[in-house]
Motif scaffolding. Structure first.
Motif, mmCIF file in Angstrom:
data_model
loop_
_atom_site.group_PDB
_atom_site.id
_atom_site.type_symbol
_atom_site.label_atom_id
_atom_site.label_comp_id
_atom_site.label_asym_id
_atom_site.label_seq_id
_atom_site.Cartn_x
_atom_site.Cartn_y
_atom_site.Cartn_z
ATOM 1 N N LYS A 243 2.830 5.436 1.505
ATOM 2 C CA LYS A 243 1.369 5.565 1.420
ATOM 3 C C LYS A 243 0.677 4.402 2.131
ATOM 4 N N GLN A 244 1.446 3.311 2.356
ATOM 5 C CA GLN A 244 0.867 2.163 3.074
ATOM 6 C C GLN A 244 1.094 2.285 4.581
ATOM 7 N N TYR B 184 -6.421 2.697 4.889
ATOM 8 C CA TYR B 184 -6.178 1.255 4.937
ATOM 9 C C TYR B 184 -4.676 0.926 4.949
ATOM 10 N N PRO B 185 -3.920 1.378 5.972
ATOM 11 C CA PRO B 185 -2.467 1.148 5.960
ATOM 12 C C PRO B 185 -2.116 -0.312 6.246
ATOM 13 N N GLN B 186 -0.936 -0.696 5.790
ATOM 14 C CA GLN B 186 -0.399 -2.018 6.102
ATOM 15 C C GLN B 186 0.470 -1.951 7.363
ATOM 16 N N ILE C 74 -2.703 -5.652 10.551
ATOM 17 C CA ILE C 74 -1.603 -4.768 10.131
ATOM 18 C C ILE C 74 -0.404 -4.930 11.072
#
Lengths: 238, 225
Positions: free
Chosen positions: A62-63, A139-141, A173
């Motif tokens: 999910k990240q 907002y992914p990492q 990121i």
């Protein structure tokens, strides 16, 4: 693929390059867990991906944001529904907040006003940008891009490259780009991993490519006369 | 797990795509097959000792026991099954399933589970088929001059065993699950490109039909013999 050991840092654009069949896509799929390596491990920070339970792997995913080579947009959904999809699945936002976020990222990828269009109504470059918007909306990492420039004209390719680099810096990121586009190598290659026949052949950045003595890398990068001349000029200090 | 609100909207969508949109073809086929079954039965009952009411009886038995649950299911294997295989197969080819997985979504749960739940509506479609089939039989039998309306209804009620309806609906439910899962399997695990999507749809239709026919035999053996 074997003997590949490397790390990718946050806040810079990491490029995986190599000829067709060199193992770039397999490598990327191993990193994101779509393929399971026979041996070896993938670490995200201190988390060993292969040792995580399936639910924990899903939580980690999910990240992640992913830009697929063909866009992989859901063709029965509008642009707005496509971009909103990850938020709808995982984010406790209200409908209004989700719509605001969708409009924000569409604005960010220079695609305002296409919310109600279907992917089939968009050009290849626009589809890639929608795919990027979907990749960053939650907002992914980690952002993974599988040949984001394939099939695009040089100008649009350059716009996509700049966009990915800007997003990487803005959000700090970890971005991995799988490409064989030499313009990307010289424009945004802050870390470059060169794969050949499933092996890690060379690692460096775009500045060190010019001075590199690796024969295979030079044959790959300078296969066109234009880049050969650019290298000569660069080495002469012109 | 897929979020409940998303799952609910997916199920509603699948009920529409797989069930509601099949009503037209089911009604059309049932009406005409019911009529043809009656005409064929009437034309083959040439013995004057056989009562005409038996035409209604034979039509009821063939429609309820075999035609509606089994034949309609094989037709649905072509319509619904091909739709499921090609839509999931196209998602596989265009990396949309990979996109779901990378987002952390259980793609099997997202794509197949709503179809299975939506197919709970299938026995209702079979009930519609039974009713329309018998209407077709009535129209062909009575207005075709093969028997009177009273004779038709007498035959329709003759030796009626309620368990046969239970048997028909158990079969329908099993076929519904086969229709949701076998084509999904062929679509989900397919490899290749656009041409292979077409091949997968054909293979899916063949295997769905085979599984339906074999399970029809097994269920009949278990429940009726």
């Amino acid at each position: 693929m074997k003997d590949i050991s490397t790390n990718f840092e946050r806040g810079i654009t990491n490029l995986i390059i190599g000829q067709s069949g060199s193992g770039k896509s397999v490598f990327l799929k191993c990193l994101i867990g779509l393929l399971i390596p026979d041996s070896g491990e993938v670490f995200y920070e201190d988390k060993q991906y292969g040792k995580l339970r399936p639910e924990e792997q899903r939580e980690l995913r999910k990240q992640m944001g992913m830009v697929f080579q063909g866009g992989a947009l859901f063709d029965s959904m509008t642009v707005e529904q496509n971009v909103m999809f990850p938020l709808k699945m995982f984010n406790p936002m209200s409908s209004g907040e989700m719509l605001d976020r969708v409009n924000e990222v569409l604005e960010r990828v220079n695609l305002p006003g296409v919310n109600k269009k279907l992917p089939a109504d968009l050009s290849g470059g626009m589809q890639k940008r929608v795919s990027i918007a979907r990749g960053i909306v939650n907002y992914p990492q980690y952002l993974f891009c599988d040949e984001p420039n394939s099939g695009l004209d040089p100008r649009t390719s350059s716009v996509i490259d700049e966009l990915i680099q800007e997003i990487t810096k803005e959000n700090n990121i970890t971005t991995l780009i799988n490409t064989h586009d030499m313009n990307s190598v010289f424009e945004i290659g802050e870390k470059i991993v060169f794969l050949r026949d499933g092996l890690l052949e060379w690692t460096g950045d775009f500045k060190s490519v010019h001075h590199c003595e690796n024969e295979h890398l030079n044959n790959f990068v300078y296969s066109s006369n234009l880049f050969k001349q650019a290298r000569k000029a660069n080495l002469k200090g012109l | 797990m897929t979020k409940y609100s998303v799952l609910r909207s997916l199920i509603v969508q699948e009920v529409n795509d797989l069930g509601v949109r099949s009503v037209g073809i089911i009604v059309f086929i049932s009406l005409f097959i019911g009529a043809v079954v009656t005409i064929q039965t009437a034309l083959n009952f040439s013995n004057p000792l056989i009562e005409d009411s038996l035409i209604g009886f034979a039509a009821r038995q063939s429609i309820i026991l075999e035609f509606s649950p089994t034949l309609i299911s094989i037709i649905m294997a072509g319509k619904v099954g091909s739709y499921i295989t090609s839509s999931i197969g196209t998602m596989r080819v265009t990396e949309q399933i990979d996109a779901l997985e990378v987002m952390g979504i259980n793609s099997l749960n997202y794509l197949v589970f709503p179809k299975m739940v939506a197919m709970f509506i299938y026995p209702f479609l079979i009930a519609i088929s039974m009713f329309v089939g018998i209407v077709g039989a009535y129209i062909a039998g009575v207005y075709g001059g093969f028997l009177s309306s009273d004779e038709f209804f007498t035959g329709l009620k003759e030796d009626f065993i309620p368990f046969q309806m239970v048997y028909a609906f158990i079969k329908s439910f099993v076929f519904a699950m086969i229709l949701a899962t076998v084509p999904s399997y062929h679509g989900y695990y397919m490899k290749g490109g656009a041409l292979e999507v077409g091949k997968a749809s054909t293979t899916s239709f063949v295997w769905t039909s085979i599984v339906i026919i074999v399970s029809n035999y097994i269920i009949t053996q278990l429940l009726l013999s």
